[in-house]
Design an enzyme around this catalytic site. Structure first.
Site, PDB file in Angstrom:
ATOM      1  N   ARG A 230      56.914  26.495 -18.656  1.00 18.25           N
ATOM      2  CA  ARG A 230      56.514  27.792 -18.088  1.00 18.25           C
ATOM      3  C   ARG A 230      56.589  27.679 -16.568  1.00 18.25           C
ATOM      4  NH1 ARG A 230      57.479  29.661 -22.243  1.00 18.25           N
ATOM      5  NH2 ARG A 230      56.175  30.883 -23.653  1.00 18.25           N
ATOM      6  N   ASP A 254      64.476  26.169 -16.055  1.00 20.18           N
ATOM      7  CA  ASP A 254      64.808  27.210 -17.039  1.00 20.18           C
ATOM      8  C   ASP A 254      63.757  28.312 -17.005  1.00 20.18           C
ATOM      9  OD1 ASP A 254      66.412  28.279 -19.200  1.00 20.18           O
ATOM     10  OD2 ASP A 254      64.714  27.797 -20.511  1.00 20.18           O
ATOM     11  N   GLU A 259      59.241  34.981 -12.905  1.00 12.95           N
ATOM     12  CA  GLU A 259      60.467  35.350 -13.627  1.00 12.95           C
ATOM     13  C   GLU A 259      60.427  36.735 -14.264  1.00 12.95           C
ATOM     14  OE1 GLU A 259      60.430  32.109 -16.591  1.00 12.95           O
ATOM     15  OE2 GLU A 259      60.217  33.641 -18.142  1.00 12.95           O
ATOM     16  N   HIS A 291      65.505  31.261 -18.741  1.00 11.73           N
ATOM     17  CA  HIS A 291      64.641  31.062 -19.918  1.00 11.73           C
ATOM     18  C   HIS A 291      65.465  31.072 -21.209  1.00 11.73           C
ATOM     19  CE1 HIS A 291      60.133  31.440 -20.914  1.00 11.73           C
ATOM     20  NE2 HIS A 291      60.739  30.872 -21.933  1.00 11.73           N
TER      21      HIS A 291
END
Ligand code: NAD
Length: 328
Positions: A230, A254, A259, A291
């Site tokens: 996260r 990622d 985000e 993600h």
């Protein structure tokens, strides 16, 4: 049973649409994310189905409960976007605890390899017929130390993969798993001794900004840091500071602290005003992806199957181990 499905992308429908039909459920697909402005789309529904960047805060949950919505079906493992204080006793929250830890771990390894050997830069160079390898030197992973923070389902898969590369593994977890053949150390030791650090713990009040100025200072110079867990595990401004001080050989992200507004969306025709995101994108030794570590056929199918099972448990009023009960 009627379910409002938020933050729908074309690839969500591939599995969900036929499975919902087969289960006799009506799924109403909305492109918008769940938040205070869109919660009214759940009127007359029995449940909402949401993803990582939907918002189920106090206001949203109170509205849902007011509409008679009985369940929140998270089609992901993480649940940091749900306010459990408000949900408790009013709405049942389900998640998909495990769909393909392999998918996330394999992708994380891909990021480690890519930032280390600068495959992202090599790809761009050869597209331009630039066949120079100057500046692309990496390190052998063999015999180096990998620090795994969080040894749950994904962390364990990660350890298996890293062992395949003959790396020495150091692990840190709040609840060490005695069954694992791995050396557990305290966080400071992991930070100080690892050549590669990979994050696999959930985002909680304790883990928020676990990677910050102080922890970055403890790391080896030339460390590789990868986050597929996260975004807010890393304090972005401190990461940028570390990158500017040439602390990292490479960083793979990622997930990103802020985000919500960007990831999963095509923003290529817009001006991106998030200066930290733009800054991160500009470093040659940073790879950012949107993600997507979970995103395999196997994982998507499993997510849909388990979510439909969770919806059945909700409507039938039977207990399920996929219920998330944080405050008991
Ligand atoms: P898991 O629950 O199986 O494992 C999490 C581990 O973290 C557990 O062993 C737990 O004890 C440990 N932990 C909890 N608090 C900790 C702390 N304060 N310090 C250290 N360790 C702590 O979860 P998982 O399935 O392995 O998933 C890990 C995380 O990966 C999820 O929380 C989610 O945020 C993320 N995830 C990302 C993607 C993606 O596509 N990028 C996909 C799935 C999951």
């Amino acid at each position: 049973m009627k379910i409002a499905f938020y933050d729908t992308k074309p690839y969500d429908k591939i599995w969900f649409e036929p499975m919902a039909k087969e289960a006799g459920m009506e799924m109403i697909f909305h492109e918008s994310k769940l938040n205070e402005d869109t919660v009214m789309l759940a009127k007359e529904c029995d449940a909402v189905c949401i993803f990582v960047n939907d918002t189920a805060n106090k206001e949203v949950i109170e509205q849902l409960v007011g509409y008679g919505v009985k369940g929140i079906l998270l089609r992901c493992a993480g649940f940091n976007n749900v306010d459990f204080r408000t949900a408790k006793d009013h709405i049942t929250v389900y998640r998909v605890p495990s769909y393909s830890p392999e998918a996330v771990a394999e992708y994380t390894m891909a990021m480690i390899l890519a930032v280390n050997r600068q495959i992202h830069r090599a790809y761009v160079r050869t597209k331009e017929f630039n066949f120079s390898i100057h500046g692309l030197m990496g390190i052998d992973l063999h015999d180096k130390v990998a620090g795994v923070i969080g040894t749950g389902k994904i962390g364990q898969m990660m350890i298996d993969i890293l062992k395949g590369f003959k790396m020495k593994i150091l692990a840190y977890d709040l609840f060490p798993n005695e069954k694992l053949d791995v050396d557990y150390v305290d966080l400071d030791t992991l930070l100080k001794e690892s050549d590669v650090i990979t994050l696999h713990c959930p985002l909680t009040a304790e883990t928020k900004h676990i990677i910050c100025k102080e922890s970055i200072e403890k790391m080896k110079d030339g460390v590789i840091l990868v986050n597929s867990s996260r975004g807010a595990l890393i304090k972005t401004s401190d990461l940028i500071d570390g990158l500017n001080r040439k602390k990292f050989l490479g960083v793979g992200l990622d997930v990103y602290e802020e985000e919500e507004e960007y990831f999963f969306e095509d923003k290529s025709n817009e001006i991106v005003v998030d200066e930290e995101l733009v800054r991160l994108t500009a470093y040659p030794n940073v790879i950012i992806s949107s993600h997507q570590a979970f995103f395999t056929t196997e994982a998507m199918k499993a997510i849909a199957q388990v979510t439909i099972e969770n919806a059945k448990s909700l409507i039938q009023g039977v207990s399920s181990q996929n219920e998330v009960k944080l405050l008991e």
